[in-house]
Each structure stands twice: as C-alpha cells, then as structure tokens.
Design a protein around this motif. Structure first.
Motif, PDB file in Angstrom:
ATOM      1  N   LEU A 314       0.823  -1.210   0.000  1.00  0.00           N
ATOM      2  CA  LEU A 314       0.000   0.000   0.000  1.00  0.00           C
ATOM      3  C   LEU A 314       0.854   1.256   0.000  1.00  0.00           C
ATOM      4  CD1 LEU A 314      -2.852  -1.023   2.464  1.00  0.00           C
ATOM      5  CD2 LEU A 314      -3.009  -0.758  -0.003  1.00  0.00           C
ATOM      6  N   ALA A 315       1.957   1.210   0.751  1.00  0.00           N
ATOM      7  CA  ALA A 315       2.870   2.358   0.747  1.00  0.00           C
ATOM      8  C   ALA A 315       3.482   2.550  -0.633  1.00  0.00           C
ATOM      9  CB  ALA A 315       3.962   2.149   1.789  1.00  0.00           C
ATOM     10  N   GLU A 316       3.805   1.429  -1.283  1.00  0.00           N
ATOM     11  CA  GLU A 316       4.376   1.506  -2.628  1.00  0.00           C
ATOM     12  C   GLU A 316       3.363   2.059  -3.624  1.00  0.00           C
ATOM     13  OE1 GLU A 316       6.187  -1.571  -5.985  1.00  0.00           O
ATOM     14  OE2 GLU A 316       5.767  -2.262  -3.942  1.00  0.00           O
ATOM     15  N   ILE A 317       2.107   1.589  -3.515  1.00  0.00           N
ATOM     16  CA  ILE A 317       1.063   2.058  -4.426  1.00  0.00           C
ATOM     17  C   ILE A 317       0.777   3.540  -4.212  1.00  0.00           C
ATOM     18  CG2 ILE A 317      -1.417   1.865  -4.897  1.00  0.00           C
ATOM     19  CD1 ILE A 317       0.320  -0.215  -6.274  1.00  0.00           C
ATOM     20  N   HIS A 318       0.786   3.951  -2.955  1.00  0.00           N
ATOM     21  CA  HIS A 318       0.517   5.358  -2.654  1.00  0.00           C
ATOM     22  C   HIS A 318       1.533   6.264  -3.354  1.00  0.00           C
ATOM     23  CE1 HIS A 318      -0.880   8.822  -0.413  1.00  0.00           C
ATOM     24  NE2 HIS A 318       0.372   9.092  -0.090  1.00  0.00           N
ATOM     25  N   ASN A 319       2.766   5.818  -3.403  1.00  0.00           N
ATOM     26  CA  ASN A 319       3.808   6.614  -4.055  1.00  0.00           C
ATOM     27  C   ASN A 319       3.799   6.448  -5.576  1.00  0.00           C
ATOM     28  OD1 ASN A 319       4.762   7.501  -1.547  1.00  0.00           O
ATOM     29  ND2 ASN A 319       6.032   5.679  -1.298  1.00  0.00           N
ATOM     30  N   SER A 320       3.025   5.462  -6.073  1.00  0.00           N
ATOM     31  CA  SER A 320       3.016   5.197  -7.517  1.00  0.00           C
ATOM     32  C   SER A 320       2.036   6.083  -8.276  1.00  0.00           C
ATOM     33  CB  SER A 320       2.664   3.728  -7.770  1.00  0.00           C
ATOM     34  OG  SER A 320       3.630   2.882  -7.178  1.00  0.00           O
ATOM     35  N   TYR A 321       1.083   6.682  -7.579  1.00  0.00           N
ATOM     36  CA  TYR A 321       0.114   7.545  -8.258  1.00  0.00           C
ATOM     37  C   TYR A 321       0.788   8.830  -8.733  1.00  0.00           C
ATOM     38  CZ  TYR A 321      -4.043   4.839  -6.997  1.00  0.00           C
ATOM     39  OH  TYR A 321      -4.999   3.863  -6.902  1.00  0.00           O
ATOM     40  N   LEU A 322       0.403   9.270  -9.903  1.00  0.00           N
ATOM     41  CA  LEU A 322       0.927  10.529 -10.433  1.00  0.00           C
ATOM     42  C   LEU A 322       0.308  11.703  -9.680  1.00  0.00           C
ATOM     43  CD1 LEU A 322       0.729   9.782 -14.269  1.00  0.00           C
ATOM     44  CD2 LEU A 322       2.751   9.689 -12.819  1.00  0.00           C
ATOM     45  N   THR A 323       1.114  12.712  -9.432  1.00  0.00           N
ATOM     46  CA  THR A 323       0.631  13.934  -8.788  1.00  0.00           C
ATOM     47  C   THR A 323       0.486  15.014  -9.848  1.00  0.00           C
ATOM     48  OG1 THR A 323       1.763  13.338  -6.750  1.00  0.00           O
ATOM     49  CG2 THR A 323       1.080  15.629  -6.982  1.00  0.00           C
ATOM     50  N   ILE A 324      -0.708  15.547  -9.956  1.00  0.00           N
ATOM     51  CA  ILE A 324      -0.988  16.551 -10.994  1.00  0.00           C
ATOM     52  C   ILE A 324      -1.404  17.838 -10.298  1.00  0.00           C
ATOM     53  CG2 ILE A 324      -2.438  17.121 -12.976  1.00  0.00           C
ATOM     54  CD1 ILE A 324      -2.679  14.100 -13.474  1.00  0.00           C
ATOM     55  N   ASN A 325      -0.471  18.774 -10.249  1.00  0.00           N
ATOM     56  CA  ASN A 325      -0.749  20.073  -9.638  1.00  0.00           C
ATOM     57  C   ASN A 325      -0.946  21.176 -10.677  1.00  0.00           C
ATOM     58  OD1 ASN A 325      -0.600  19.165  -6.955  1.00  0.00           O
ATOM     59  ND2 ASN A 325       1.633  19.298  -6.979  1.00  0.00           N
ATOM     60  N   ASN A 326      -0.514  20.908 -11.909  1.00  0.00           N
ATOM     61  CA  ASN A 326      -0.666  21.879 -12.989  1.00  0.00           C
ATOM     62  C   ASN A 326      -1.095  21.149 -14.258  1.00  0.00           C
ATOM     63  OD1 ASN A 326       0.469  24.416 -11.682  1.00  0.00           O
ATOM     64  ND2 ASN A 326       2.175  22.985 -11.397  1.00  0.00           N
ATOM     65  N   ARG A 327      -1.543  21.921 -15.221  1.00  0.00           N
ATOM     66  CA  ARG A 327      -1.989  21.318 -16.480  1.00  0.00           C
ATOM     67  C   ARG A 327      -0.856  20.572 -17.168  1.00  0.00           C
ATOM     68  NH1 ARG A 327      -5.273  24.194 -21.471  1.00  0.00           N
ATOM     69  NH2 ARG A 327      -4.948  22.503 -22.975  1.00  0.00           N
ATOM     70  N   ASP A 328       0.354  21.097 -17.078  1.00  0.00           N
ATOM     71  CA  ASP A 328       1.486  20.486 -17.775  1.00  0.00           C
ATOM     72  C   ASP A 328       2.038  19.258 -17.065  1.00  0.00           C
ATOM     73  OD1 ASP A 328       1.254  22.506 -19.627  1.00  0.00           O
ATOM     74  OD2 ASP A 328       2.704  23.812 -18.598  1.00  0.00           O
ATOM     75  N   ASP A 329       1.493  18.940 -15.881  1.00  0.00           N
ATOM     76  CA  ASP A 329       1.968  17.746 -15.169  1.00  0.00           C
ATOM     77  C   ASP A 329       1.460  16.452 -15.797  1.00  0.00           C
ATOM     78  OD1 ASP A 329       3.334  19.300 -13.408  1.00  0.00           O
ATOM     79  OD2 ASP A 329       1.826  19.222 -11.812  1.00  0.00           O
ATOM     80  N   TRP A 330       0.502  16.562 -16.712  1.00  0.00           N
ATOM     81  CA  TRP A 330       0.014  15.348 -17.391  1.00  0.00           C
ATOM     82  C   TRP A 330       1.135  14.793 -18.275  1.00  0.00           C
ATOM     83  CZ3 TRP A 330      -4.416  12.679 -16.663  1.00  0.00           C
ATOM     84  CH2 TRP A 330      -4.723  11.666 -17.584  1.00  0.00           C
ATOM     85  N   PRO A 331       1.440  13.504 -18.175  1.00  0.00           N
ATOM     86  CA  PRO A 331       2.589  12.940 -18.916  1.00  0.00           C
ATOM     87  C   PRO A 331       2.409  13.049 -20.440  1.00  0.00           C
ATOM     88  CG  PRO A 331       1.796  11.422 -17.223  1.00  0.00           C
ATOM     89  CD  PRO A 331       0.778  12.507 -17.335  1.00  0.00           C
ATOM     90  N   ASN A 332       3.525  13.145 -21.122  1.00  0.00           N
ATOM     91  CA  ASN A 332       3.512  13.177 -22.589  1.00  0.00           C
ATOM     92  C   ASN A 332       3.452  11.753 -23.150  1.00  0.00           C
ATOM     93  OD1 ASN A 332       3.762  16.002 -22.625  1.00  0.00           O
ATOM     94  ND2 ASN A 332       5.990  15.843 -22.344  1.00  0.00           N
ATOM     95  N   ASN A 333       3.141  11.671 -24.422  1.00  0.00           N
ATOM     96  CA  ASN A 333       3.127  10.395 -25.162  1.00  0.00           C
ATOM     97  C   ASN A 333       2.148   9.382 -24.564  1.00  0.00           C
ATOM     98  OD1 ASN A 333       5.183  11.373 -26.873  1.00  0.00           O
ATOM     99  ND2 ASN A 333       6.749  10.731 -25.389  1.00  0.00           N
ATOM    100  N   ILE A 334       1.057   9.857 -24.018  1.00  0.00           N
ATOM    101  CA  ILE A 334       0.024   8.946 -23.519  1.00  0.00           C
ATOM    102  C   ILE A 334      -0.894   8.593 -24.689  1.00  0.00           C
ATOM    103  CG2 ILE A 334      -1.934   8.685 -21.939  1.00  0.00           C
ATOM    104  CD1 ILE A 334       0.806   8.631 -20.591  1.00  0.00           C
ATOM    105  N   GLN A 335      -1.010   7.285 -24.946  1.00  0.00           N
ATOM    106  CA  GLN A 335      -1.807   6.811 -26.073  1.00  0.00           C
ATOM    107  C   GLN A 335      -3.174   6.289 -25.649  1.00  0.00           C
ATOM    108  OE1 GLN A 335      -0.641   7.186 -29.217  1.00  0.00           O
ATOM    109  NE2 GLN A 335       1.146   8.172 -28.269  1.00  0.00           N
ATOM    110  N   GLN A 336      -3.262   5.817 -24.392  1.00  0.00           N
ATOM    111  CA  GLN A 336      -4.521   5.217 -23.936  1.00  0.00           C
ATOM    112  C   GLN A 336      -4.836   5.688 -22.520  1.00  0.00           C
ATOM    113  OE1 GLN A 336      -4.941   0.865 -25.730  1.00  0.00           O
ATOM    114  NE2 GLN A 336      -3.044   1.056 -24.579  1.00  0.00           N
ATOM    115  N   VAL A 337      -6.116   5.961 -22.287  1.00  0.00           N
ATOM    116  CA  VAL A 337      -6.599   6.307 -20.943  1.00  0.00           C
ATOM    117  C   VAL A 337      -7.854   5.486 -20.682  1.00  0.00           C
ATOM    118  CG1 VAL A 337      -7.546   8.103 -19.446  1.00  0.00           C
ATOM    119  CG2 VAL A 337      -5.643   8.638 -20.970  1.00  0.00           C
ATOM    120  N   TYR A 338      -7.838   4.748 -19.584  1.00  0.00           N
ATOM    121  CA  TYR A 338      -9.009   3.978 -19.167  1.00  0.00           C
ATOM    122  C   TYR A 338      -9.557   4.596 -17.878  1.00  0.00           C
ATOM    123  CZ  TYR A 338      -7.582   0.411 -22.526  1.00  0.00           C
ATOM    124  OH  TYR A 338      -7.236  -0.251 -23.683  1.00  0.00           O
TER     125      TYR A 338
END
Length: 507
Positions: A314-338
């Motif tokens: 659970l500690a590992e998973i908690h740190n695995s989530y992306l943190t999005i504080n700004n619009r540009d924090d969304w990762p590049n080259n994303i091809q699929q979103v579920y």
C-alpha cells in the motif's frame, strides 16, 4: 438522649470508664456512627488522641515561630494552623523555607483577591449601564439594586423585570417558610441534637420534620434509611471500581491445578485459564493441545506477515500515483486512458447525488460528457470509460463507453485482462488508468501502467476546461529534525461548478 442511651447503655458505660475526658454526647455520636461497635470507637479515639498529642508537641516546638510568621504574612490566616505546623515540621523548623512558601501564598491570595473583585465590579457596572430603566423599576418596587444577586438575575433573564420580581418573591417566601419551620420545630431539633444526630444541611432536616409532622422517631428512621442508602451506593461504587480496575479472578479446582502442572511440565506456557480452556477443548489431550497451540501460533505469524506485506504494498502504491498540480503535469506520449467509471461516481457531490437518487444513467452520461470535453483539448487517441454494467454504450464524441458485464464480472477484471494481453505489453508504458481501487492499482502497476486518482483527473479537467476554478494553496511542513521546511502546493477547485459548466444535462 434517652432513646440512644437506652440503645447503647453498656457500650456507653465502657467508653466512659475508658475515656472520661470525652463528653457523653460525643461518645453517643461516635457509637451511632459506628453502629455500636466499641472497638471501632476506641480505635478512632486512640488515633484522635495520638493526633492531638502530635499537634501539642508541634505547638510547643514551633508555636512562637508560627505566631511571628502569621503576623508577617496576614494571608496565612486562611491556612489551617495544623497545616502550618506540619509544614514547619517538614522543613525541620527552618523558617526561611516556610517564609518562601508563605510569600507565594500571599502573592497568589492578593492576585486572586484583586482579580476577582475587579472582575466582579466590572460585571456589575456593565449590567447597570445595560439595564438602567429596569433597575429604576426594581428600585421603585423596593428591591435592593446593589445586590449582586439581583444584578446577575437581571442579566440572566435579559432584563425581564417581572421574572426578577417573581424570583425575588419566591426566594423571600422560601426564606420566610424556613424561618417558620425553624420556629415550629425548635424543640424537635434540640431533641435530635441532644440524641447525637448532627446534620449540616438544616433545610433537609426541616423538610423531614415537616414531612413527618414533627415526629422525631420518624425523622430518625428516615435519616437512618438515607444513610444506609448512601453507604450502599458507596459500597457498590467501590466494588465496581475494584472489578473494573482488577482482572476478573477465576477459581480453579484441584483437577485444573493438576492439569496445569502437567501442561507446564510438557512445555506449554501462557495464560492459565486460556490454556485450560484449550486443554478441555482438545479432550484433555496434552499432545493435541500442543499441536493446537502450534497451529494457532503459525496462523498468527502468517496473518502478521500478510499484514506487513499489505502495508508495504500500500505504501508503494501510494507513491506510484501521479501527482498533478498543474496542467502540464500530465505525462507526454500517452496513447490510452481507461477511466474506472464506477470508481469515479462518488468523487463529485453533484454526480454522487444523482447515483443516490437512482439516476445512475445521468451520472454515467455526465462523466462521459466531461471526459469528451477534456479529450477535445488533450487529443489522446484512445479514451475508454468502463462501467461494471451499463446499457448506454453509444460513443460520446471521442469517448468509448464500455460495459464489463456480461463478459467480465467487474471493471477490475476487464482492465486487468486488457493490460495483460500480449499486444498491449508495450503500450502499457503509455497507458494511464484512472482508479482509486488499491487492489486493482497493485496489479496494474505490476503490468507497467501509470495511475491517476479520480480526484486528480477531475482536477486536471478543471485545469484544462475551467482554469478560473483552480486555486493553488502553498502549505509549509517542518521536517522531523525541525531544521528544514518543505513547501507543498495544494489544489482547491470547485468540481461541482465544473460539472455545471461542461455537462449538458440537468444535475
């Protein structure tokens, strides 16, 4: 006195012979307190005699010094002389130590006196300025308006003069009634006092006399019942505290003790009662008991290890989530979103209310339209919204809506199957799955997918579609060493307003 003397004639004679210096009235009182037990009365009198002798010796040793100290510190008069003598004894007669103690007491006494009197005076003046007309009415009615009690009542009843007059009248009537009763039953009160009955609460005594029409023997009976009830309550409270503070004791018979000795000899240790209970469950077989204890121990160890692993994951998973504080924090080259639809329905209040009001179709539609508006700006090739069970499968702009049922039992099963397909192994690095399901997130992370929590995704929608609803707050947190401070950027956004602006349905 006659009734009590007849009851305790022999005991009283014994005590008078042994303690002639004690008055008969006091001896009767002590006998009544201890229900005629001469030994207890003697024990009390012996202790009292020792105490008086000790005080006499202290008085002879420190009496003169104490008189000088009391003259020097007038506030010390509020302290009992016996206490001051014991303080002198504790300090070995050292006057300087006692003087320091009395100085502190004098300072506190003066501060308390000044503060309390000042505050009380200020309160009274405030009330007088607040209710001048009401005070004039009370003065006309013959009420002493300088009485603190009257002023407090006026404040309590918010300036209602009638209530103050009513309370004053009631108090006067009660006082007059008690005076009348005192006069009426003066002889009975004297008789009770001579019989050794002492009651500090005179009002209670008058009530009992009035209740019994002045019959002394009935009053004595009522008082005895009251004292008995008090003593029973105190005994019950003591028993309750003893039971609550100490562990419940169990009695063991001879056979249990022998069995326990055999179990101890066989190397079985622990709580005796638990071991014996387990021993009886195992048909009094030592071998079966040992096997059962070993089995339980292994089970506890496995559970402990499992919990430890869960905490780590659970500690590992908690740190695995992306943190999005700004619009540009969304990762590049994303091809699929579920998007885990069922997991996202209870994040925003307005959508949650739709679900709770049995309008889940509207809730599904709202999430789909919001995702479509978001993807118009993001231009991600494949965005799929998945629900456990839905009949609204039509595509909304670029958003594909899917139902896990009937091919899969839940959305989790469907998403796991998708990411585990061989053709998607390379794509998983460019795949984001929006879910807050921890169990699902663990498996998805192992497959190489990136994870975003639903609230973070909704916040990113607000950043893309309605940036005016975003507020950034910086919070500073001190590290454990208290030498460095870390500043965190916290996002606050009105997601309900986001849904109202973007979604084209009535929410």
């Amino acid at each position: 006195m006659a009734s009590n003397q007849q009851e305790y004639v022999e005991q009283l004679q014994l005590l008078q012979e042994r303690y002639p210096q004690v008055s008969t009235q006091n001896l009767l009182h002590f006998l009544q307190q201890h229900h005629g037990d001469v030994d207890k009365v003697c024990e009390y009198l012996i202790q009292e005699e020792r105490r008086l002798k000790k005080l006499d010796s202290l008085e002879s040793r420190f009496g003169t010094a104490l008189i000088e100290l009391q003259k020097e510190y007038p506030a010390s008069e509020s302290i009992k002389r016996t206490r001051l003598l014991r303080i002198l004894e504790r300090f070995g007669g050292d006057v300087e130590h006692v003087r320091k103690f009395l100085q502190k007491h004098e300072t506190k006494h003066n501060e308390r006196k000044i503060d309390s009197s000042t505050v009380q005076y200020q309160q009274q003046e405030e009330i007088k300025t607040k209710y001048p007309t009401q005070l004039a009415e009370l003065r006309t009615a013959g009420i002493n308006i300088h009485s603190p009690c009257v002023l407090l009542q006026l404040e309590k009843f918010h300036g209602d003069v009638n209530k103050v007059l009513e309370m004053t009248k009631y108090r006067e009537e009660k006082k007059t009634h008690s005076i009348e009763l005192d006069t009426k039953y003066s002889s009975q009160i004297e008789q009770l006092e001579t019989d050794g009955i002492k009651i500090k609460n005179k009002r209670l005594l008058l009530e009992l006399l009035e209740k019994s029409n002045g019959q002394v023997h009935i009053v004595k009976q009522l008082l005895a019942e009251r004292n008995k009830q008090k003593s029973s309550i105190s005994i019950n409270e003591e028993n309750h505290t003893k039971l609550s503070s100490s562990k419940k004791q169990h009695e063991m018979d001879v056979d249990d003790i022998d069995n326990l000795k055999q179990l101890r000899a066989a190397g079985i240790h622990g709580n005796p009662m638990k071991i014996l209970a387990l021993f009886h469950e195992c048909n009094q077989s030592i071998e079966m008991t040992k096997a059962r204890i070993e089995k339980d121990r292994e089970q506890r160890e496995r559970q402990c290890e499992k919990r430890t692993q869960q905490h780590i994951v659970l500690a590992e998973i908690h740190n695995s989530y992306l943190t999005i504080n700004n619009r540009d924090d969304w990762p590049n080259n994303i091809q699929q979103v579920y998007l885990d639809g069922n997991n996202m329905m209870f994040v925003i209040d307005s959508i949650r209310r739709l679900c709770l009001n049995r309008a889940s179709k509207k809730a599904e539609r709202a999430i789909a339209e919001l995702a479509a508006a978001w993807n118009e700006q993001m231009h991600i090739p494949n965005v799929e919204l998945v629900f456990d069970l839905t009949h609204q499968l039509e595509q909304i702009q670029s958003i594909k809506v899917s139902s896990a049922h009937p091919m899969y039992k839940t959305t989790d099963d469907m998403l796991i199957d998708i990411v585990q397909r061989s053709e998607n192994q390379e794509k998983n690095r460019h795949t984001i799955i929006v879910t807050s399901d921890r169990g699902l997130a663990i498996q998805l992370k192992r497959e190489g997918c990136q994870l975003v929590k639903p609230y973070q995704w909704f916040s990113h929608c607000a950043m893309v579609l309605t940036p005016d609803l975003i507020k950034h707050e910086e919070t500073t947190e001190m590290a454990a060493a208290a030498t460095t401070a870390t500043t965190k950027n916290k996002i606050q956004c009105d997601l309900n307003q986001l849904v109202r602006r973007v979604v084209k349905i009535d929410i």
